[in-house]
Write a protein that holds these residues in place. Structure first.
Motif, PDB file in Angstrom:
ATOM      1  N   SER A 197      17.717   5.969 -32.698  1.00 31.24           N
ATOM      2  CA  SER A 197      17.676   6.350 -31.277  1.00 31.24           C
ATOM      3  C   SER A 197      16.247   6.355 -30.742  1.00 31.24           C
ATOM      4  O   SER A 197      16.036   6.148 -29.549  1.00 31.24           O
ATOM      5  N   VAL A 332       5.602  13.219 -38.505  1.00 36.34           N
ATOM      6  CA  VAL A 332       5.028  13.880 -39.666  1.00 36.34           C
ATOM      7  C   VAL A 332       3.631  14.432 -39.355  1.00 36.34           C
ATOM      8  O   VAL A 332       3.206  15.428 -39.928  1.00 36.34           O
ATOM      9  N   HIS A 643      12.745  12.305 -23.504  1.00 39.96           N
ATOM     10  CA  HIS A 643      12.150  13.628 -23.249  1.00 39.96           C
ATOM     11  C   HIS A 643      13.052  14.433 -22.319  1.00 39.96           C
ATOM     12  O   HIS A 643      14.227  14.610 -22.622  1.00 39.96           O
TER      13      HIS A 643
HETATM   14  N1  LIG Z   1      15.738   8.260 -27.527  1.00 40.88           N
HETATM   15  C1  LIG Z   1      14.430   8.596 -27.474  1.00 40.88           C
HETATM   16  N2  LIG Z   1      13.530   7.828 -28.134  1.00 40.88           N
HETATM   17  C2  LIG Z   1      12.215   8.176 -28.122  1.00 40.88           C
HETATM   18  C3  LIG Z   1      11.752   9.289 -27.388  1.00 40.88           C
HETATM   19  C4  LIG Z   1      12.730  10.085 -26.705  1.00 40.88           C
HETATM   20  O1  LIG Z   1      12.403  11.103 -26.056  1.00 40.88           O
HETATM   21  N3  LIG Z   1      14.053   9.704 -26.778  1.00 40.88           N
HETATM   22  N4  LIG Z   1      10.409   9.574 -27.350  1.00 40.88           N
HETATM   23  C5  LIG Z   1       9.469   8.501 -27.708  1.00 40.88           C
HETATM   24  C6  LIG Z   1       8.127   9.022 -28.000  1.00 40.88           C
HETATM   25  S1  LIG Z   1       7.143   9.482 -26.664  1.00 40.88           S
HETATM   26  C7  LIG Z   1       7.613   9.095 -29.238  1.00 40.88           C
HETATM   27  S2  LIG Z   1       5.989   9.601 -29.470  1.00 40.88           S
HETATM   28  C8  LIG Z   1       8.390   8.698 -30.413  1.00 40.88           C
HETATM   29  C9  LIG Z   1       8.275   9.741 -31.532  1.00 40.88           C
HETATM   30  O2  LIG Z   1       8.733   9.223 -32.718  1.00 40.88           O
HETATM   31  P1  LIG Z   1       8.853  10.179 -34.002  1.00 40.88           P
HETATM   32  O3  LIG Z   1       7.752  11.131 -33.997  1.00 40.88           O
HETATM   33  O4  LIG Z   1       9.028   9.305 -35.184  1.00 40.88           O
HETATM   34  O5  LIG Z   1      10.247  10.890 -33.648  1.00 40.88           O
HETATM   35  P2  LIG Z   1      10.929  12.296 -33.926  1.00 40.88           P
HETATM   36  O6  LIG Z   1      12.327  12.132 -33.451  1.00 40.88           O
HETATM   37  O7  LIG Z   1      10.127  13.385 -33.329  1.00 40.88           O
HETATM   38  O8  LIG Z   1      10.926  12.456 -35.491  1.00 40.88           O
HETATM   39  C10 LIG Z   1      11.656  11.590 -36.334  1.00 40.88           C
HETATM   40  C11 LIG Z   1      12.237  12.354 -37.497  1.00 40.88           C
HETATM   41  O9  LIG Z   1      11.188  12.886 -38.322  1.00 40.88           O
HETATM   42  C12 LIG Z   1      11.777  13.915 -39.118  1.00 40.88           C
HETATM   43  N5  LIG Z   1      10.767  14.912 -39.448  1.00 40.88           N
HETATM   44  C13 LIG Z   1      10.354  15.949 -38.691  1.00 40.88           C
HETATM   45  N6  LIG Z   1       9.392  16.651 -39.327  1.00 40.88           N
HETATM   46  C14 LIG Z   1       9.196  16.048 -40.520  1.00 40.88           C
HETATM   47  C15 LIG Z   1       8.328  16.292 -41.614  1.00 40.88           C
HETATM   48  O10 LIG Z   1       7.521  17.216 -41.629  1.00 40.88           O
HETATM   49  N7  LIG Z   1       8.407  15.425 -42.654  1.00 40.88           N
HETATM   50  C16 LIG Z   1       9.272  14.377 -42.674  1.00 40.88           C
HETATM   51  N8  LIG Z   1       9.258  13.575 -43.734  1.00 40.88           N
HETATM   52  N9  LIG Z   1      10.104  14.140 -41.667  1.00 40.88           N
HETATM   53  C17 LIG Z   1      10.069  14.951 -40.593  1.00 40.88           C
HETATM   54  C18 LIG Z   1      12.867  14.538 -38.272  1.00 40.88           C
HETATM   55  O11 LIG Z   1      14.042  14.709 -39.031  1.00 40.88           O
HETATM   56  C19 LIG Z   1      13.000  13.592 -37.108  1.00 40.88           C
HETATM   57  O12 LIG Z   1      14.340  13.276 -36.781  1.00 40.88           O
HETATM   58  O13 LIG Z   1       9.756   8.541 -30.081  1.00 40.88           O
HETATM   59  C20 LIG Z   1       9.947   7.714 -28.929  1.00 40.88           C
HETATM   60  N10 LIG Z   1      11.359   7.398 -28.828  1.00 40.88           N
END
Ligand SMILES: Nc1nc2c(c(=O)[nH]1)N[C@H]1C(S)=C(S)[C@@H](COP(=O)(O)OP(=O)(O)OC[C@H]3O[C@@H](n4cnc5c(=O)[nH]c(N)nc54)[C@H](O)[C@@H]3O)O[C@H]1N2
Ligand SMILES: Nc1nc2c(c(=O)[nH]1)N[C@H]1C(S)=C(S)[C@@H](COP(=O)(O)OP(=O)(O)OC[C@H]3O[C@@H](n4cnc5c(=O)[nH]c(N)nc54)[C@H](O)[C@@H]3O)O[C@H]1N2
Ligand SMILES: [Mo]
Length: 775
Positions: A197, A332, A643
């Motif tokens: 997603s 992370v 967001h």
């Molecule tokens: N649909 C959708 N897509 C998006 C966004 C949105 O709002 N909606 N936002 C966008 C934006 S601005 C950004 S910056 C990116 C962010 O992209 P990411 O930072 O990769 O996304 P997150 O969903 O925050 O985290 C992904 C997964 O990391 C796992 N995780 C959390 N903490 C830890 C940890 O300490 N260690 C490990 N190994 N895993 C962990 C969680 O289970 C989480 O589901 O996404 C983008 N994509």
């Protein structure tokens, strides 16, 4: 009904979360149709119709009554849900705002204006809120700005010390394509998973969705995927991925243990380390415990992370035997000491000796953004020139509350000692800090400090409700524009689909009118209308494409887009450096990958020492705080929206449970608290509380609760910080470290309880009280 009988027309547009056509009848958006070239459209586009015409649209310029009556000044009641706004008409609103900008600049200087204004805004490249605001403020005399992102500040600030500035750029932009992964990568180990997603999104929107098909093709081609993460669904079912369920916030320990195994099993590539890195002896001593510290054995890491020591040992050996790509996702690093897993990740890849080989080495961003791994183009899309900011006053973006609460105080940042400016006027356009910032109760106190808060918004977000002057902005669907994301292959026309809502205006016109009042109208507009700017930006961009025969603006506009001249990057990331490190050194002091950095060590920051290290964060299972707050909240990105945008849309609303954001818990954790699926749950800690609707799922690691970001902040109840389920009611407002001050919103320790009896209603989607005439 007569009103329903008009023809339906289709208008191509783009959001950050997908390219689509808005279907319009009688001036209203009645549906959406995915771009025919998108085989697997994101369901998030389904939010558009309801959001476009929702009651929370800002339909006229308004001023908060208390500000209007009392004049500018700090007001601890700013953001009071019962505050009243007065409809004053455009001319009065612009006169008041121009006068206040003038007063603040004269009395306190340009640095007293905070135009940091972080946020994702909309996809079009001309009507881009921050670009417009920054151009306007620069024309006026400058402003205090923010630097780096909530997304990956720790990468942006640390990696220039580790691989140089150009190397950092390449890491974020030029990862192996999914095709290269399929061809070369035998083992992809991803910390933070490959959440599908998240790949629906790319800044600017993306003509072709490549990430999910790419990961599926790689899996089919035999790439073995290991996901280290607290959630099973961080990788798609069907990839055959192996899920290693680890405690969140413990990746650095895991990575150091993998290095430990490579060293003790003599599998570390010492020739690579000697030739291409500096600082390996220091890191090695630390990992082995020869510096007097604990050896970073798999048993040691197992006790911290919950992963079996033998599993870690076997994984390290497997990585050494195969062409391995180590991906550390952005999540992370979005927590305390977030620099460390990044530095440890590239150190592990260096020990494997595959950096610079096709499909091997280190990456950060697969599963975090739709364009990562999609190939790059050397051509950036057209951009509104923003001028230069003559004011030298900045903050790392996530230090906004600190800045407002502690004017004049010094702080450290990447080796510099800076001071927080004394901000009197905050101007936000295209972002929602009451979505994105941590510890929202603290942010509310901070927003009470300035003399004046101004927000341009399409919708009555919580941020707009903390403003003194709110100016209604048109949405993307109400303006002509064009867009492409980084690495996109087509610059697409976005056509106006519906008339402006109420008296909403394009921000360009708003800023042009303000600039005129402040005596810089001609400098701001350069004499162009919006339509003339679109033509000018396109032609200027076309002129820079050299020999490529691109159509002129009229043909581009008529065709609906143009293919962007591009070159798919097939050279391996850091391939040139590997081939000849003397001729192609990295931009670090040593010209090599710095596993130990004299520069960083020289800063003397205990929270970011000179090499990757395990620093025990307060917000993790097993920490001292976890006795009282035993659950680890994972506040990841929502799969129902981008967001907080369009949270009132149909797709996002359909995900709510008992009207609130869904919180996922492991059934055993729920049972221990008497929580059943569908219950309203209170999540709380010593910083705040929020309500959410329970969903039980054994794909969530025990001890973890997942509440994605983006539920509209609802402070209307005196019983909880947020009645709707915004996780930033619970997160801590502390940066990753003094080095980068990155956002730490991903993880927080909490407790959960079932709510019995009356539950406060959700009022986030009620607009504020507005008096006075409709404009
Ligand atoms: N649909 C959708 N897509 C998006 C966004 C949105 O709002 N909606 N936002 C966008 C934006 S601005 C950004 S910056 C990116 C962010 O992209 P990411 O930072 O990769 O996304 P997150 O969903 O925050 O985290 C992904 C997964 O990391 C796992 N995780 C959390 N903490 C830890 C940890 O300490 N260690 C490990 N190994 N895993 C962990 C969680 O289970 C989480 O589901 O996404 C983008 N994509
Ligand atoms: N706890 C926690 N918090 C996080 C994160 C996390 O992982 N955990 N992730 C962080 C990350 S990576 C990010 S990038 C941030 C995202 O935070 P933001 O980018 O602030 O979030 P958005 O909801 O996209 O805010 C964009 C705003 O722009 C408005 N808007 C849209 N179009 C226009 C326009 O044309 N003009 C104007 N004036 N406004 C417009 C929308 O209505 C919306 O309110 O959140 C961060 N916050
Ligand atoms: Mo982000």
């Amino acid at each position: 009904m007569a009103g329903d009988t008009g023809p339906t027309t289709a208008h191509p547009t783009s959001s950050h979360w997908g390219v689509y056509e808005a279907l319009v009848r009688d001036g209203r958006v009645v549906g959406v149709r995915p771009d025919p070239r998108d085989p697997d459209p994101s369901p998030m586009i389904g939010n558009a119709p309801a959001a476009q015409h929702h009651a929370t649209r800002v339909d006229r310029p308004v001023v908060r009554r208390r500000w209007l009556e009392n004049g500018p000044g700090p007001d601890p009641r700013r953001g009071d849900p019962d505050d009243e706004y007065v409809s004053v008409g455009w001319d009065t609103a612009l006169d008041l705002l121009a006068g206040e900008l003038d007063r603040v600049r004269r009395e306190h200087g340009d640095a007293a204006v905070y135009g940091g204004s972080y946020g994702w805004a909309s996809a079009g490249r001309f009507h881009h809120a921050q670009s417009q605001l920054h151009r306007f403020l620069n024309t006026l005399g400058g402003y205090t700005r923010s630097v780096n992102t909530y997304s990956h500040a720790a990468v942006e600030v640390l990696f220039p010390h580790v691989v140089g500035a150009a190397g950092t750029h390449d890491l974020l932009r030029r990862a192996p394509t999914w095709e290269a992964v399929a061809e070369h990568t035998e083992l992809l180990v991803s910390f933070g998973g490959l959440r599908v997603s998240n790949t629906w999104t790319a800044s600017g929107g993306r003509a072709a969705r490549t990430a999910e098909p790419g990961m599926r093709a790689a899996a089919r081609a035999g790439t073995e995927i290991v996901s280290i993460s607290p959630l099973r669904d961080d990788t798609a079912a069907g990839l055959g991925a192996r899920w290693l369920s680890a405690e969140p916030g413990t990746d650095t320990a895991i990575l150091l243990a993998l290095i430990h195994v490579l060293v003790t099993d003599s599998l570390a590539d010492t020739a690579f380390l000697a030739r291409f890195t500096t600082g390996w002896p220091e890191l090695r001593r630390y990992v082995l415990g020869e510096d007097g510290g604990t050896p970073k054995t798999p048993e040691w890491a197992g006790a911290i992370s919950g992963l079996d020591a033998d599993v870690l040992r076997a994984l390290a050996r497997r990585m050494a035997e195969r062409r391995t790509l180590v991906n550390v996702g952005w999540s992370v690093q979005r927590s305390r000491y977030g620099e460390q897993p990044m530095w440890a990740g590239i150190a592990l890849a260096a020990c494997l000796g595959q950096i610079g080989l096709p499909g091997g080495g280190f990456a950060t961003g697969y599963g975090s953004s739709g364009n990562y791994g999609g190939g790059a183009t050397p051509v950036a899309p057209p951009r509104l020139p923003q001028g230069t900011n003559p004011v030298d006053s900045l903050i790392p973006v996530a230090r906004v509350s600190d800045m407002l609460l502690h004017p004049g105080e010094p702080f450290d940042f990447d080796g510099r000692r800076l001071r927080y400016p004394d901000i009197r006027l905050v101007y936000w356009a295209g972002g929602n800090p009451f979505h994105h910032h941590q510890d929202l109760a603290r942010l509310r106190r901070a927003f009470g400090r300035p003399d004046t808060v101004v927000v341009n918004e399409t919708h009555w977000t919580a941020t707009a409700r903390h403003a003194d002057i709110v100016l209604p902005a048109t949405t993307t669907l109400e303006r002509d524009d064009f867009t492409a994301s980084q690495g996109d292959l087509r610059l697409r026309v976005m056509r106006r689909a519906v008339p402006p809502h109420g008296s909403a205006r394009d921000e360009y016109d708003t800023f042009a009118a303000l600039a005129g009042r402040l005596g810089v109208g001609a400098e701001f507009t350069e004499g162009r209308t919006s339509a003339e700017w679109l033509r000018h930006m396109y032609e200027e961009w076309r002129g820079r494409q050299g020999a490529a025969p691109l159509p002129d603006f009229d043909a581009f506009w008529a065709d609906g887009g143009v293919d962007i001249p591009h070159r798919v990057e097939d050279a391996a990331l850091f391939g040139a450096f590997r081939a000849d490190p003397a001729a192609n050194p990295l931009g670090t002091p040593s010209g090599r990958i710095e596993l130990y950095s004299e520069t960083v060590a020289g800063f003397g920051y205990p929270d970011c020492p000179g090499h990757a290290a395990w620093l025990d964060p307060a917000e993790r299972p097993g920490s001292a705080r976890s006795g009282e707050w035993p659950l680890t909240l994972v506040a990841n990105q929502p799969d129902g929206r981008l967001h907080s945008q369009q949270d009132m849309g149909a797709h996002s609303r359909a995900q709510k449970v008992a009207d609130r954001a869904p919180v996922r818990l492991h059934p055993a954790d729920a049972a221990a608290r008497g929580i059943a699926g569908g219950d309203v749950v209170r999540l709380f800690n010593d910083r705040g509380s929020c309500l959410a609707g329970a969903v039980l799922d054994d794909g969530v690691r025990r001890g973890v609760v997942q509440l994605s970001t983006g539920a509209w902040f609802d402070p209307s109840s005196t019983e909880v910080t947020c009645a709707h389920g915004n996780p930033n009611a619970l997160t801590t407002d502390v940066g990753t470290s003094r080095l980068s001050h990155g956002c730490t919103g991903q993880l927080a320790l909490v407790e959960a309880a079932r709510v019995d009896g009356p539950v406060p209603p959700v009022r986030a989607f009620e607009p504020p009280r507005i008096t006075g005439p409709a404009d």
